[in-house]
Write an enzyme that holds these catalytic residues in place. Structure first.
Site, PDB file in Angstrom:
ATOM      1  N   ASP A 483     -62.189 -10.984 -61.242  1.00 25.43           N
ATOM      2  CA  ASP A 483     -62.850 -10.226 -61.986  1.00 25.43           C
ATOM      3  C   ASP A 483     -62.382 -10.346 -63.480  1.00 25.43           C
ATOM      4  O   ASP A 483     -61.067 -10.415 -63.824  1.00 25.43           O
ATOM      5  CB  ASP A 483     -63.234  -8.903 -61.919  1.00 25.43           C
ATOM      6  CG  ASP A 483     -64.264  -8.231 -63.020  1.00 25.43           C
ATOM      7  OD1 ASP A 483     -65.394  -8.595 -62.956  1.00 25.43           O
ATOM      8  OD2 ASP A 483     -63.660  -7.091 -63.509  1.00 25.43           O
ATOM      9  N   GLU A 536     -64.643 -15.179 -62.340  1.00 27.19           N
ATOM     10  CA  GLU A 536     -65.520 -14.675 -63.339  1.00 27.19           C
ATOM     11  C   GLU A 536     -65.185 -14.773 -64.808  1.00 27.19           C
ATOM     12  O   GLU A 536     -64.454 -13.816 -65.142  1.00 27.19           O
ATOM     13  CB  GLU A 536     -66.251 -13.228 -62.885  1.00 27.19           C
ATOM     14  CG  GLU A 536     -67.200 -12.806 -63.449  1.00 27.19           C
ATOM     15  CD  GLU A 536     -66.918 -11.791 -64.802  1.00 27.19           C
ATOM     16  OE1 GLU A 536     -67.876 -11.711 -65.704  1.00 27.19           O
ATOM     17  OE2 GLU A 536     -65.946 -10.928 -64.690  1.00 27.19           O
TER      18      GLU A 536
END
Length: 816
Positions: A483, A536
């Protein structure tokens, strides 16, 4: 009388021996006092068995005892007990026996009786707790009496193993690798791990607290009393350890820590806990760690794991369903934080759905334990503990196992870009900021209210990479989606108008984080061939998916989320079709200028359907028909565009409500709404086409697999070719971005015959069904008008004349 010289020597020796014994006793008393005061960093040097002045001395720290004794040997009936004396002004009891007698003690135990003050206090707590429950008078009396009886039976007389009989089990190599940043499997020995030491069952506790004054473990076994069971510092390494006999699975615990100034700070959850409590509506402060044994699950995915290790997943088609376990479906929900499905129930529901739809992978939003449910898991505190909201660790193993047995891969979101600021977790863990940067200019993400890990510290790198390895090792995950990579790469990320630091070269690149990510990818791929690491990342950093060995910028990920494609595509399609013609080149065509600079995944994730953004169907302009047609257009464009695919749950049923973590998906739409079933059918057919036809995936990451053949600003029509490795196998894809059908549209293509294999305006997808093309479309000579008016035409000799549905996509197969 004068002593003879020989007597004088003996007398001096006696006096010296007495003096030495006195000093030893005095030193022992001082150390015992420090242990009682929770101020001794090496309690193993004081407590447990020791030989002092030809005596065996056994000491125990018994804070609630009023008397204590040693019970020798394993046969407790035929051996007399040895009384222990409380050392003055301490909670330490001591027994001294001659060495000859001590050698016959065998496997001794420590007995004690609990003082009346503890019993009184606990009885008051029982009464108060039951009073607050609002029980009726009779029930109150019965419940209180039963609880009091159980407590007295358990606590009044105790027979205990000696926690200080065994030294902490951490080796010099463990310490070296940990501090160097290369202890990649520290989870095997750190935290609370169930052990059998010399036939004694118990739990070995290890924790990293380099700046702590003292550390102890607290739990229900010692009434959460700080200092009752202090840990010993291991060789000035910053690590502390203690083996606690008699404890086992299910024990609740935390660490009590005094900072370097001797102040007791908040009890801390174990960073290496394998399971943890989580807050509920009625118990919002439940955050204790739980001793857990995660070994013993019988995996049935050996065939999958073998195939995975021999595969190259980036070369295969990949269609991912992103799932938030807490809101897939709720059962008997009354409050927000309840009604969750168990991991096992989820396994059957989600896998059956994903398999029917043709998804190849399931991405789980973070399942690491997180106290704040509303963070969706992106503020975890348990880097080795799956959240207990959905079941036990073995239940999550079952979920993964079931996925694999149905040929579906699964990977979780993994958070390495920030730490939660919860004071019972990593924040100021030992009274100082050991896990995050101390410098406020780079130690906090202001927007998220989280901390930035200290990637320059070897122990932090060992901790994080061990976490990554843990999920791949113990839970058989097929990869990790990392993330917020952009937040890790730049020192000035989200710091506009705020002070920030520069790297040693004066730039804004976060060199320590870059090195960490390169190390992370190298270690993961070196140990687990066939797993995927996915970034990401919303930045323009070059080399996200380049091999980590190729340059200092190359990070080594397998895939990167194509956030630019997502933003450009949604930004284009949410506008009224009348205004789209001006954005075709800047938004849609421009995306291909970087489409092959990395290996990309196309995400339509949870981030696009939260925080007031509305659902995907809700974003689309126009009336009901146009909204669904636009959504069909979006999905058709996505599945024919280069890159792997990802859809968030609910997107493939055209859920109208914005996603909320506090409720399940609107599955009733598939039963009651024909248009929603039709969208679902389209996604299913697009998935199957994408997976089975090499034209849509074989050259996903190569410029040779994609070619623009039509960019018509006036008509808002675009067309492109998707090629396979076989030059005679390719698709022609045509998109009409307006609600006006294009009849007899001339499209220049390579010579041959074409067959329409998918039309998003088909009746079964909710379209009008009257804008189809003939089964066979042979090419014809390009018209003079097209020749003269469109200088960008790629193929000057041949064309097909087609009907392009309004707000639709047609896919044509080339037949040489």
């Amino acid at each position: 009388m004068l002593l003879k010289p020989v007597d004088l020597v003996d007398h001096v020796k006696t006096l010296l021996a007495q003096d030495r014994a006195y000093k030893d006793r005095y030193e022992s008393l001082l150390r015992a006092n420090r242990v009682s005061d929770f101020s001794d960093a090496s309690p193993h040097e004081v407590l447990g068995p020791h030989i002092e002045n030809d005596e065996l001395v056994i000491r125990a720290n018994l804070i609630h005892a009023n008397r204590a004794w040693i019970t020798p040997g394993n046969n407790l009936e035929d051996r007399k007990i040895i009384p222990m004396q409380r050392l003055p002004h301490t909670s330490v009891f001591e027994a001294r026996v001659a060495l000859s007698e001590g050698q016959n003690l065998g496997h001794y135990k420590i007995g004690c009786s609990v003082n009346s003050e503890l019993i009184r206090d606990e009885l008051w707590r029982i009464v108060d707790r039951n009073y607050r429950r609002g029980l009726r008078a009779l029930d109150f009396a019965i419940e209180s009496a039963l609880e009091a009886r159980r407590f007295i039976d358990e606590k009044q007389i105790q027979l205990l193993e000696d926690p200080y009989l065994v030294s902490p089990d951490i080796t010099e190599q463990d310490i070296w690798l940990w501090n160097e940043g290369t202890n990649y499997r520290s989870y095997e020995r750190f935290g609370a791990r169930i052990r059998n030491v010399d036939s004694i069952e118990g739990v070995h506790f290890t924790v990293w607290a380099p700046n702590a004054y003292t550390v102890s473990v607290v739990g229900s076994f010692n009434d959460w009393k700080a200092g009752a069971h202090p840990l010993s510092r291991i060789n000035n390494s910053g690590l502390w350890g203690l083996f606690m006999p008699g404890l086992g699975e299910g024990t609740l615990y935390k660490f009590a820590i005094k900072d370097r100034w001797g102040n007791l700070i908040d009890f801390k959850a174990d960073p290496f806990a394998l399971s943890s409590q989580f807050p509920t509506k009625n118990e919002p402060n439940k955050t204790a760690s739980i001793v857990t044994n995660i070994d013993g699950y019988q995996w049935g995915d050996s065939e999958w794991m073998q195939r995975r290790s021999e595969s190259s997943p980036v070369e295969k088609p990949m269609s991912t369903l992103e799932v938030h376990p807490g809101s897939w479906k709720r059962i008997n929900q009354r409050y927000d934080n309840e009604g969750f499905l168990n991991y096992r129930d989820l396994a059957h529901e989600v896998v059956a759905y994903a398999k029917d739809m043709g998804y190849t992978h399931i991405e789980l939003m973070p399942v690491m334990e997180h106290p704040f449910y509303g963070s969706w898991g992106y503020q975890p505190t348990g880097y080795f503990a799956p959240t207990g909201r959905y079941g036990r660790p073995q239940d999550l193993m079952y979920f993964v196992d079931h996925c694999h047995q149905n040929n579906i891969g699964v990977f979780p979101d993994w958070v390495a870009g920030s730490f939660s600021k919860n004071m019972d977790a990593l924040n100021m863990f030992d009274g100082t900021q050991i896990f995050a940067y101390e410098d406020e200019r780079k130690g906090e993400h202001k927007e998220w209210g989280t901390l930035v890990p200290d990637y320059g510290k070897g122990a932090v790198k060992s901790f994080l990479i061990s976490s990554a390895m843990f999920w791949l090792d113990k839970y058989h995950m097929d990869g990790l989606r990392v993330d917020a990579v952009a937040s890790m790469l730049y020192l000035d990320y989200d710091r506009a108008g705020q002070p920030c630091t520069q790297n040693k070269y004066g730039g804004n690149e976060h060199l320590e984080a870059v090195d960490f990510l390169r190390q992370f990818n190298t270690v993961v791929h070196g140990n687990y061939p066939g797993v995927l690491t996915i970034a990401e990342d919303s930045s323009s950093w070059q080399g996200i998916t380049a091999p980590a060995s190729s340059s200092w910028q190359a990070l080594g990920f397998d895939l990167k989320w194509n956030m630019g494609w997502m933003n450009n595509t949604l930004g284009h399609l949410i506008r009224d079709p009348i205004g789209r013609r001006n954005g075709i080149r800047n938004e849609l065509v421009n995306s291909t200028s970087y489409a092959f600079t990395e290996r990309f995944l196309l995400p339509l994730s949870h981030d696009e359907v939260v925080h007031g953004k509305g659902s995907l169907i809700g974003k689309m302009p126009g009336d009901e028909w146009q909204k669904f047609a636009n959504l069909r257009l979006l999905y058709g464009y996505m599945f024919t565009y280069p890159g792997k695919k990802l859809l968030f749950m609910g997107n493939d049923i055209a859920q109208k409500r914005e996603w909320s973590h506090d409720r399940g998906l609107d599955w009733q739409l598939l039963e009651k709404g024909e248009r929603h079933r039709q969208i679902n059918t389209l996604v299913k057919d697009l998935n199957r086409l994408y997976l089975t036809r090499g034209e849509l995936h074989e050259l996903d990451h190569s410029q040779s697999g994609f070619q623009w053949i039509e960019i018509d600003d006036n008509s808002s029509v675009i067309g492109y070719i998707r090629r396979s490795k076989d030059p005679d196998r390719f698709f022609v894809v045509v998109c009409n971005l307006t609600p006006v059908p294009r009849e007899n549209y001339e499209l220049s293509v390579p010579g041959g015959t074409y067959r329409e294999i998918l039309n998003t305006d088909d009746l079964k997808y909710g379209g009008a069904g009257n804008h189809k093309n003939p089964a066979d479309l042979p090419t014809v000579p390009l018209s003079a008008h097209k020749w003269n008016s469109d200088y960008s035409t790629q193929f000057r000799d041949s064309a097909i004349r087609i009907t392009i549905p309004p707000l639709g996509i047609s896919i044509f197969e080339y037949k040489p």
